[in-house]
Enzyme design. Structure first.
Site, short mmCIF file in Angstrom:
data_model
loop_
_atom_site.label_atom_id
_atom_site.label_comp_id
_atom_site.label_asym_id
_atom_site.label_seq_id
_atom_site.Cartn_x
_atom_site.Cartn_y
_atom_site.Cartn_z
N THR A 140 0.84 -1.19 0.00
CA THR A 140 0.00 0.00 0.00
C THR A 140 0.88 1.25 0.00
OG1 THR A 140 -1.92 1.04 1.07
CG2 THR A 140 -0.18 0.21 2.52
N GLU A 141 0.33 2.35 -0.47
CA GLU A 141 1.04 3.63 -0.48
C GLU A 141 2.34 3.58 -1.30
OE1 GLU A 141 -0.27 6.42 0.70
OE2 GLU A 141 -2.03 5.31 1.39
N GLY A 148 2.06 4.21 -4.80
CA GLY A 148 1.84 4.97 -6.02
C GLY A 148 1.01 4.31 -7.09
N LYS A 149 0.14 3.37 -6.73
CA LYS A 149 -0.69 2.72 -7.76
C LYS A 149 -1.53 3.75 -8.51
CE LYS A 149 -3.02 -0.13 -5.22
NZ LYS A 149 -2.43 0.31 -3.92
N THR A 150 -2.17 4.65 -7.77
CA THR A 150 -3.03 5.65 -8.41
C THR A 150 -2.22 6.61 -9.26
OG1 THR A 150 -4.59 5.51 -6.56
CG2 THR A 150 -4.78 7.41 -8.02
N THR A 151 -1.07 7.02 -8.76
CA THR A 151 -0.19 7.92 -9.51
C THR A 151 0.15 7.31 -10.87
OG1 THR A 151 0.75 8.85 -7.49
CG2 THR A 151 2.06 9.07 -9.50
N LYS A 177 -12.29 2.04 -9.39
CA LYS A 177 -11.68 1.79 -8.08
C LYS A 177 -12.79 1.13 -7.27
CE LYS A 177 -8.61 2.73 -4.66
NZ LYS A 177 -7.20 2.27 -4.64
N SER A 185 -11.20 2.78 1.02
CA SER A 185 -11.38 3.25 2.38
C SER A 185 -10.59 4.55 2.53
CB SER A 185 -10.92 2.20 3.39
OG SER A 185 -9.61 1.76 3.10
N ASP A 190 -8.07 8.98 -4.42
CA ASP A 190 -7.54 8.17 -5.52
C ASP A 190 -8.60 7.98 -6.61
OD1 ASP A 190 -5.21 7.98 -4.12
OD2 ASP A 190 -5.54 5.94 -3.42
N GLU A 200 -8.27 -0.35 -10.58
CA GLU A 200 -7.23 -0.27 -9.55
C GLU A 200 -7.67 -0.96 -8.27
OE1 GLU A 200 -5.15 2.85 -6.57
OE2 GLU A 200 -5.75 3.68 -8.51
N GLY A 201 -6.78 -1.77 -7.74
CA GLY A 201 -7.05 -2.46 -6.49
C GLY A 201 -6.81 -1.55 -5.29
N ALA A 202 -6.85 -2.19 -4.11
CA ALA A 202 -6.56 -1.50 -2.86
C ALA A 202 -5.43 -2.26 -2.18
CB ALA A 202 -7.80 -1.47 -1.97
N ARG A 260 11.06 10.06 -8.31
CA ARG A 260 10.32 10.82 -7.29
C ARG A 260 10.14 12.24 -7.83
NH1 ARG A 260 9.55 9.75 -1.77
NH2 ARG A 260 7.97 11.21 -1.03
#
Length: 229
Positions: free
Chosen positions: A12-13, A15-18, A38, A42, A55, A117-119, A207
């Site tokens: 998690t966290e 950058g999947k959404t990015t 999506k 949560s 997201d 996109e998953g979570a 980055r």
């Protein structure tokens, strides 16, 4: 020809959404139609329109098809905890059957490129012992893996790729998202990922101070997916 992929990550966290928004932007820039889903999110915020997830809004912003928020993100939960726990707290049955219809409806819109996109990572729990990966298996979607490049990412990436293969799904590609630019032996780590992952690399994203979809798209390549640009 319409193509669709599931976006998962090594954690998690990372950058999947990015990355997903960047891929959608690259497709839009090439004149292709785009859609996204999506299915569950949560950590949503209460607004006048209802619960909204940052997201999911980012993905919606890169959809060329006219979609409502509720179509993109059918299940939204306020607590910033694992989705199955958030769903349990509000009495919602979070299972494959609940998610399958809304996602299939997005896929049926027939955009040139659709991303689901998953979570979190590949084995995010759902109710009854199921996982979000079971939804991907039901949809038979090829997978794009976002690797959060930092210490330990090789193990996470290889294990995730192995799990995807065991589930009988193709790994269509992967993206190196450099979440820690101070990663020791960065180039060697990237070379090892390229050796060990059985799919083409769709890009290496550094980055960025402002990781807008347009900025991220500059580092991505849709050609290995066979998408005509």
């Amino acid at each position: 020809m319409a193509q669709a992929y599931f976006i998962t990550g090594t954690d998690t966290e990372i950058g999947k959404t990015t990355i997903a928004a960047g891929l959608l932007h690259a497709a839009r820039r090439a004149g292709l139609s785009t859609a996204a889903a999506k299915p569950v999110a949560s950590g949503c915020v209460q607004t006048r329109e209802g619960l909204r997830n940052e997201d999911a809004l980012a993905l919606l912003g890169e959809c060329s098809l006219a979609l409502r928020y509720e179509e993109v993100n059918p299940l939204a939960f306020e607590p910033a905890i694992a989705p199955h726990l958030a769903a349990r707290e509000v009495g919602v049955q979070l299972d494959v059957a609940t998610l399958l219809g809304p996602v299939q409806a997005i896929l049926d819109r027939g955009a040139d490129l659709t991303l689901v996109e998953g979570a979190g990572g590949w084995r995010v729990p759902l109710a009854g012992g199921a996982s979000l990966s079971d939804l991907v298996m039901a949809l038979r979607l090829p997978v794009i893996l976002v690797v959060g490049v930092r210490l330990g990412c090789i193990n996470q990436a290889v294990l995730t790729a192995e799990a995807i293969a065991r589930d009988g799904l193709p790994l269509a590609g992967w993206v190196a998202n450099v979440v820690d630019p101070q990663t020791s032996r960065l180039e060697d780590n990237l070379a090892t990922l390229a050796e060990r992952l059985p799919a083409p690399c769709l890009g290496r994203v550094p980055r960025l101070p402002r990781p807008s979809p347009a900025a991220v798209a500059e580092y991505l390549d849709l050609a290995p997916l066979g998408i005509a640009l």
